[in-house]
Structure formats: C-alpha cells, structure tokens
Design an enzyme around this catalytic site. Sequence first.
Site, PDB file in Angstrom:
ATOM      1  N   ARG A  12       0.839  -1.219   0.000  1.00 52.79           N
ATOM      2  CA  ARG A  12       0.000   0.000   0.000  1.00 52.79           C
ATOM      3  C   ARG A  12       0.868   1.261   0.000  1.00 52.79           C
ATOM      4  O   ARG A  12       1.009   1.922  -1.030  1.00 52.79           O
ATOM      5  CB  ARG A  12      -0.942  -0.042   1.214  1.00 52.79           C
ATOM      6  CG  ARG A  12      -2.068   0.994   1.159  1.00 52.79           C
ATOM      7  CD  ARG A  12      -1.651   2.386   1.609  1.00 52.79           C
ATOM      8  NE  ARG A  12      -1.146   2.429   2.991  1.00 52.79           N
ATOM      9  CZ  ARG A  12      -0.585   3.508   3.521  1.00 52.79           C
ATOM     10  NH1 ARG A  12      -0.417   4.623   2.799  1.00 52.79           N
ATOM     11  NH2 ARG A  12      -0.127   3.497   4.766  1.00 52.79           N
ATOM     12  N   ASP A  13       1.484   1.589   1.124  1.00 49.56           N
ATOM     13  CA  ASP A  13       2.294   2.815   1.197  1.00 49.56           C
ATOM     14  C   ASP A  13       3.449   2.723   0.201  1.00 49.56           C
ATOM     15  O   ASP A  13       3.813   3.698  -0.456  1.00 49.56           O
ATOM     16  CB  ASP A  13       2.826   2.965   2.630  1.00 49.56           C
ATOM     17  CG  ASP A  13       3.250   4.378   2.986  1.00 49.56           C
ATOM     18  OD1 ASP A  13       3.645   5.130   2.076  1.00 49.56           O
ATOM     19  OD2 ASP A  13       3.212   4.733   4.178  1.00 49.56           O
ATOM     20  N   HIS A 204       5.286   4.431  12.730  1.00 45.60           N
ATOM     21  CA  HIS A 204       5.252   4.396  11.249  1.00 45.60           C
ATOM     22  C   HIS A 204       6.261   5.454  10.791  1.00 45.60           C
ATOM     23  O   HIS A 204       5.926   6.625  10.627  1.00 45.60           O
ATOM     24  CB  HIS A 204       3.828   4.726  10.792  1.00 45.60           C
ATOM     25  CG  HIS A 204       3.626   4.756   9.308  1.00 45.60           C
ATOM     26  ND1 HIS A 204       3.000   3.737   8.610  1.00 45.60           N
ATOM     27  CD2 HIS A 204       3.935   5.672   8.364  1.00 45.60           C
ATOM     28  CE1 HIS A 204       2.939   4.037   7.328  1.00 45.60           C
ATOM     29  NE2 HIS A 204       3.502   5.219   7.150  1.00 45.60           N
ATOM     30  N   HIS A 206       8.877   7.025   8.240  1.00 45.87           N
ATOM     31  CA  HIS A 206       9.466   7.133   6.899  1.00 45.87           C
ATOM     32  C   HIS A 206      10.950   7.443   7.087  1.00 45.87           C
ATOM     33  O   HIS A 206      11.364   8.005   8.106  1.00 45.87           O
ATOM     34  CB  HIS A 206       8.729   8.199   6.079  1.00 45.87           C
ATOM     35  CG  HIS A 206       7.413   7.691   5.556  1.00 45.87           C
ATOM     36  ND1 HIS A 206       7.249   7.262   4.265  1.00 45.87           N
ATOM     37  CD2 HIS A 206       6.219   7.493   6.166  1.00 45.87           C
ATOM     38  CE1 HIS A 206       6.006   6.833   4.087  1.00 45.87           C
ATOM     39  NE2 HIS A 206       5.355   6.962   5.231  1.00 45.87           N
ATOM     40  N   CYS A 237       4.173   9.543   0.131  1.00 43.47           N
ATOM     41  CA  CYS A 237       2.805  10.007  -0.052  1.00 43.47           C
ATOM     42  C   CYS A 237       2.811  11.139  -1.065  1.00 43.47           C
ATOM     43  O   CYS A 237       3.536  12.115  -0.888  1.00 43.47           O
ATOM     44  CB  CYS A 237       2.246  10.478   1.287  1.00 43.47           C
ATOM     45  SG  CYS A 237       0.578  11.133   1.147  1.00 43.47           S
ATOM     46  N   ASN A 246       9.229   4.318   3.325  1.00 44.11           N
ATOM     47  CA  ASN A 246       9.109   3.831   4.706  1.00 44.11           C
ATOM     48  C   ASN A 246      10.415   3.177   5.114  1.00 44.11           C
ATOM     49  O   ASN A 246      11.211   2.764   4.270  1.00 44.11           O
ATOM     50  CB  ASN A 246       8.023   2.746   4.785  1.00 44.11           C
ATOM     51  CG  ASN A 246       6.640   3.302   4.590  1.00 44.11           C
ATOM     52  OD1 ASN A 246       6.170   3.467   3.478  1.00 44.11           O
ATOM     53  ND2 ASN A 246       5.975   3.611   5.689  1.00 44.11           N
TER      54      ASN A 246
HETATM   55  P1  HMG Z   1     -13.150  14.108  -2.524  1.00 45.09           P
HETATM   56  O1  HMG Z   1     -12.899  14.533  -3.919  1.00 45.09           O
HETATM   57  O2  HMG Z   1     -13.136  15.165  -1.494  1.00 45.09           O
HETATM   58  O3  HMG Z   1     -14.468  13.260  -2.262  1.00 45.09           O
HETATM   59  O4  HMG Z   1     -12.074  12.977  -2.164  1.00 45.09           O
HETATM   60  P2  HMG Z   1     -15.802  13.080  -2.954  1.00 45.09           P
HETATM   61  O5  HMG Z   1     -16.664  12.380  -1.936  1.00 45.09           O
HETATM   62  O6  HMG Z   1     -16.270  14.365  -3.562  1.00 45.09           O
HETATM   63  O7  HMG Z   1     -15.470  12.046  -4.137  1.00 45.09           O
HETATM   64  C1  HMG Z   1     -14.726  12.351  -5.278  1.00 45.09           C
HETATM   65  C2  HMG Z   1     -14.684  11.140  -6.172  1.00 45.09           C
HETATM   66  O8  HMG Z   1     -13.998  10.089  -5.504  1.00 45.09           O
HETATM   67  C3  HMG Z   1     -16.063  10.591  -6.528  1.00 45.09           C
HETATM   68  O9  HMG Z   1     -15.955   9.993  -7.814  1.00 45.09           O
HETATM   69  C4  HMG Z   1     -16.260   9.521  -5.496  1.00 45.09           C
HETATM   70  O10 HMG Z   1     -17.176   8.518  -5.886  1.00 45.09           O
HETATM   71  C5  HMG Z   1     -14.859   8.951  -5.392  1.00 45.09           C
HETATM   72  P3  HMG Z   1     -16.373  10.780  -9.163  1.00 45.09           P
HETATM   73  O11 HMG Z   1     -17.814  11.113  -8.940  1.00 45.09           O
HETATM   74  O12 HMG Z   1     -15.507  12.015  -9.221  1.00 45.09           O
HETATM   75  O13 HMG Z   1     -16.103   9.794 -10.237  1.00 45.09           O
HETATM   76  N1  HMG Z   1     -14.600   8.312  -4.097  1.00 45.09           N
HETATM   77  C6  HMG Z   1     -14.027   7.104  -3.997  1.00 45.09           C
HETATM   78  N2  HMG Z   1     -13.599   6.225  -4.926  1.00 45.09           N
HETATM   79  C7  HMG Z   1     -13.074   5.082  -4.478  1.00 45.09           C
HETATM   80  N3  HMG Z   1     -12.928   4.786  -3.165  1.00 45.09           N
HETATM   81  C8  HMG Z   1     -13.354   5.637  -2.217  1.00 45.09           C
HETATM   82  C9  HMG Z   1     -13.930   6.854  -2.631  1.00 45.09           C
HETATM   83  N4  HMG Z   1     -14.438   7.903  -1.947  1.00 45.09           N
HETATM   84  C10 HMG Z   1     -14.840   8.792  -2.867  1.00 45.09           C
HETATM   85  N5  HMG Z   1     -13.208   5.332  -0.943  1.00 45.09           N
HETATM   86  C11 HMG Z   1     -11.148  11.184  -0.886  1.00 45.09           C
HETATM   87  C12 HMG Z   1     -11.972  12.464  -0.867  1.00 45.09           C
HETATM   88  C13 HMG Z   1     -10.840  10.834   0.544  1.00 45.09           C
HETATM   89  C14 HMG Z   1     -11.980  10.080  -1.506  1.00 45.09           C
HETATM   90  C15 HMG Z   1      -9.875  11.406  -1.730  1.00 45.09           C
HETATM   91  O14 HMG Z   1      -9.254  12.594  -1.356  1.00 45.09           O
HETATM   92  C16 HMG Z   1      -8.913  10.263  -1.575  1.00 45.09           C
HETATM   93  O15 HMG Z   1      -9.171   9.168  -2.013  1.00 45.09           O
HETATM   94  N6  HMG Z   1      -7.767  10.495  -0.910  1.00 45.09           N
HETATM   95  C17 HMG Z   1      -6.826   9.431  -0.643  1.00 45.09           C
HETATM   96  C18 HMG Z   1      -5.486   9.985  -0.445  1.00 45.09           C
HETATM   97  C19 HMG Z   1      -4.522   8.866  -0.114  1.00 45.09           C
HETATM   98  O16 HMG Z   1      -4.771   7.705  -0.326  1.00 45.09           O
HETATM   99  N7  HMG Z   1      -3.350   9.286   0.411  1.00 45.09           N
HETATM  100  C20 HMG Z   1      -2.297   8.362   0.741  1.00 45.09           C
HETATM  101  C21 HMG Z   1      -2.623   7.521   1.931  1.00 45.09           C
HETATM  102  S1  HMG Z   1      -2.355   8.347   3.486  1.00 45.09           S
HETATM  103  C22 HMG Z   1      -0.658   8.083   3.795  1.00 45.09           C
HETATM  104  O17 HMG Z   1       0.059   7.650   2.935  1.00 45.09           O
HETATM  105  C23 HMG Z   1      -0.130   8.359   5.162  1.00 45.09           C
HETATM  106  C24 HMG Z   1       0.120   7.076   5.972  1.00 45.09           C
HETATM  107  O18 HMG Z   1       1.011   6.217   5.293  1.00 45.09           O
HETATM  108  C25 HMG Z   1       0.712   7.418   7.331  1.00 45.09           C
HETATM  109  C26 HMG Z   1       1.892   8.379   7.273  1.00 45.09           C
HETATM  110  O19 HMG Z   1       2.877   8.098   6.548  1.00 45.09           O
HETATM  111  O20 HMG Z   1       1.824   9.384   7.984  1.00 45.09           O
HETATM  112  C27 HMG Z   1      -1.188   6.312   6.220  1.00 45.09           C
HETATM  113 MG    MG Z   2       3.152   6.402   5.308  1.00 48.17          MG
END
Ligand code: HMG
Ligand code: MG
Length: 302
Positions: A12-13, A204, A206, A237, A246
């Site tokens: 994933r990450d 966690h 990085h 990210c 990571n």
């Molecule tokens: P948004 O644009 O604000 O939300 O996104 P929305 O509700 O308006 O939806 C926009 C579109 O996304 C729509 O589709 C929804 O259906 C779809 P469209 O009508 O445009 O075709 N949608 C989804 N599709 C699939 N799965 C879903 C989903 N939800 C809505 N669950 C949202 C808000 C949260 C969805 C978006 O910003 C997003 O997906 N962000 C993810 C970002 C991400 O994955 N970042 C990396 C992970 S975090 C990380 O790495 C940190 C971590 O490792 C810890 C650390 O290192 O600190 C965990």
């Molecule tokens: Mg991370």
Amino acid sequence: MTEVTLVEVGPRDGLQNEKAPVPTGAKIRFIEALAGAGIRRIEATAFVSPKAIPQLADSTAVLLGIARKEGVTYSALVPNEKGYDAAKVAGADEVAVFTAASETFNQRNIHASIEESFARFLPVFERARADGVPVRGYVSTAIVCPYEGRVEPRIVASLARRLLDLGCREVSLGDTIGKAVPPDVRRLLDACRAEGILDRVAGHFHDTWGFAVANTLAAFEAGVRVFDASAGGLGGCPFAPGAGGNVATEDLVALFDALGIRTGIDLGAVVSAASAMETHLGRAVGGRAAQAYKAACTRNGG
Ligand code: HMG
Ligand code: MG
C-alpha cells in the site's frame, strides 16, 4: 523472548507513490511472498479515489487474487464508508482509517478538516463493529507537517486517544515526511503515556533522512512493540512533499534479529520479495540491510 510485530505496508504505502503502473499479478505475488517470509500483518492495498491514487485502482482485484495464508491478516486503508464497502466486499480482514494532526496536510490528502475526517469515520466504525471487522487508525504528520512545521505531541496523543475511544484496536503514528529524530519520538511517546495509550500505539517511520531505524529503536525502548515497515524501503505520499520511503522491512528485521528480539520474519525471503519488484519499478530497491545481506550471500558463494 521479547517479540515485536512488524506490519508490512509495502503493497500500500510502498506502491501508492510509484508512477509506473505495477501489474496486478506482480502486486499479488509481492503480497504472497511477504506472507511466505513470515509476515503476519500485511496492508495489502487502499480503497481510495482512483483519481487520487491511480496506482491502487486495482485494489479489489488485488485482495481477491491473493492465495491467502492462514494466520495472516490482510488489511486495507479506507478513507470513508464507500471505501469500507469495497474493502468488505473484497474480503479485507481489517481496515485502517487515516487522519492527520495538521489541518493543511489533511486537506491536501483527503480534502477534509480533522473534524470532517472523524465524521467520515463514524459510519466506518459502525459498520465494522456490526461486521466484526477490526479497525486500525493512523495519525499522520505526528511530528512534522510538510506545510505547517512541527506538531504538538499532546495534539497527536489526543487524536490517537479519540480514534481508540471510537473503536480502533491500535493507532499508528506517522512520521510522514521522515524528519523526526529520537528525542521527538520520545516526547511524542511521553504524551501517549500521559494519555494512557502507549500500549496501543505503533510506529510508522518514513526514512527520508535516514533516521527511521534510530526512531524505531527509541520507540522500542519507550515500550512500543508494533512497527510499520515496507519491503525494499518503498513508500511515500504524493500529498506530502519530501516524503521518502518507509523504513525498510529488511532493516527492521535485521535490527531486531541482531538484538535477539523475535519478529518471526525471514530476512532473506523479504530481500527476495523486494528484489522481484525491481523489474516493475525500473530501479534497484532495498535498504542497508538488504545490501549487506546480498553482499554476504555473494561472499559465501550463495
Ligand atoms: P473528494 O474529492 O473530497 O471526495 O475525495 P468526494 O466524496 O467528492 O469524491 C470524489 C470522487 O472520488 C467521486 O468519484 C467519489 O465517488 C470517489 P467521481 O464522482 O468524481 O467519479 N470516491 C471514492 N472512490 C473510491 N474509493 C473511495 C472513494 N471515496 C470517494 N473510498 C477522498 C476524498 C478521501 C476520496 C480522496 O481525497 C482520496 O481518495 N484520498 C486518498 C489519499 C490517499 O490515499 N493518500 C495516501 C494515503 S495516506 C498516507 O500515505 C499516510 C500514511 O502512510 C501514514 C503516514 O505516513 O503518515 C497512512
Ligand atoms: Mg506512510
């Protein structure tokens, strides 16, 4: 013998920030090889917007495609109920919700304030409780935010406490951009101890600046027993400028092996799992321990 648990976040990450599309079959083989190496908790993918993270758009096919190994938990990151629904249908054993300790990062990452992110989690907790699916939590930017700078430990600890009170089994504290050093980690864990949650937090880290092994050791010495890591040191990210990979799973396995602390993970098998990804990523991967392991194998004629 003391034990630690490593949570493998490479699929994933590790992959979410890779530009070249990695074939679904290669992701599945990666996960199977990591399980074969003895890893018992694997974050296999994320059910997020494919526009935000195109690399993980095949999350359903990945989860459904794995030949599951008994005793291994295959989890998935979910930002909202829509993600939970898809993860449940695909058979995720556990889901992970994620928020951050800084407003700007949260806005960039999930287009929500911290409060809004908690509102999105409520139906996830409700559904997961009814389905008997465990929920993990993340607090990103737990030490430094790429937009807002340093973050107060007590803010992070209180967000982690809120996630635990809502039903998370454990909360992983993310040094998202890999800038923390051991004194920062100790201050954060002091705040967690003061909140009474030290036994339910994970690290966690990085490894952007090369401090992640030192931070892991500092957290271990403070009492933390669960650490996230990524085979090959993959990771980053797209919404956190400057976030490196990571900490490499190989580096943590080698560290804990050297300390006589059990992980149950075979170093050579993780090195092989990560090496198999190199052709798909178009570059060599692996941290210091992987290099040392390969050099030792060459010296020994293996
Ligand atoms: P948004 O644009 O604000 O939300 O996104 P929305 O509700 O308006 O939806 C926009 C579109 O996304 C729509 O589709 C929804 O259906 C779809 P469209 O009508 O445009 O075709 N949608 C989804 N599709 C699939 N799965 C879903 C989903 N939800 C809505 N669950 C949202 C808000 C949260 C969805 C978006 O910003 C997003 O997906 N962000 C993810 C970002 C991400 O994955 N970042 C990396 C992970 S975090 C990380 O790495 C940190 C971590 O490792 C810890 C650390 O290192 O600190 C965990
Ligand atoms: Mg991370």
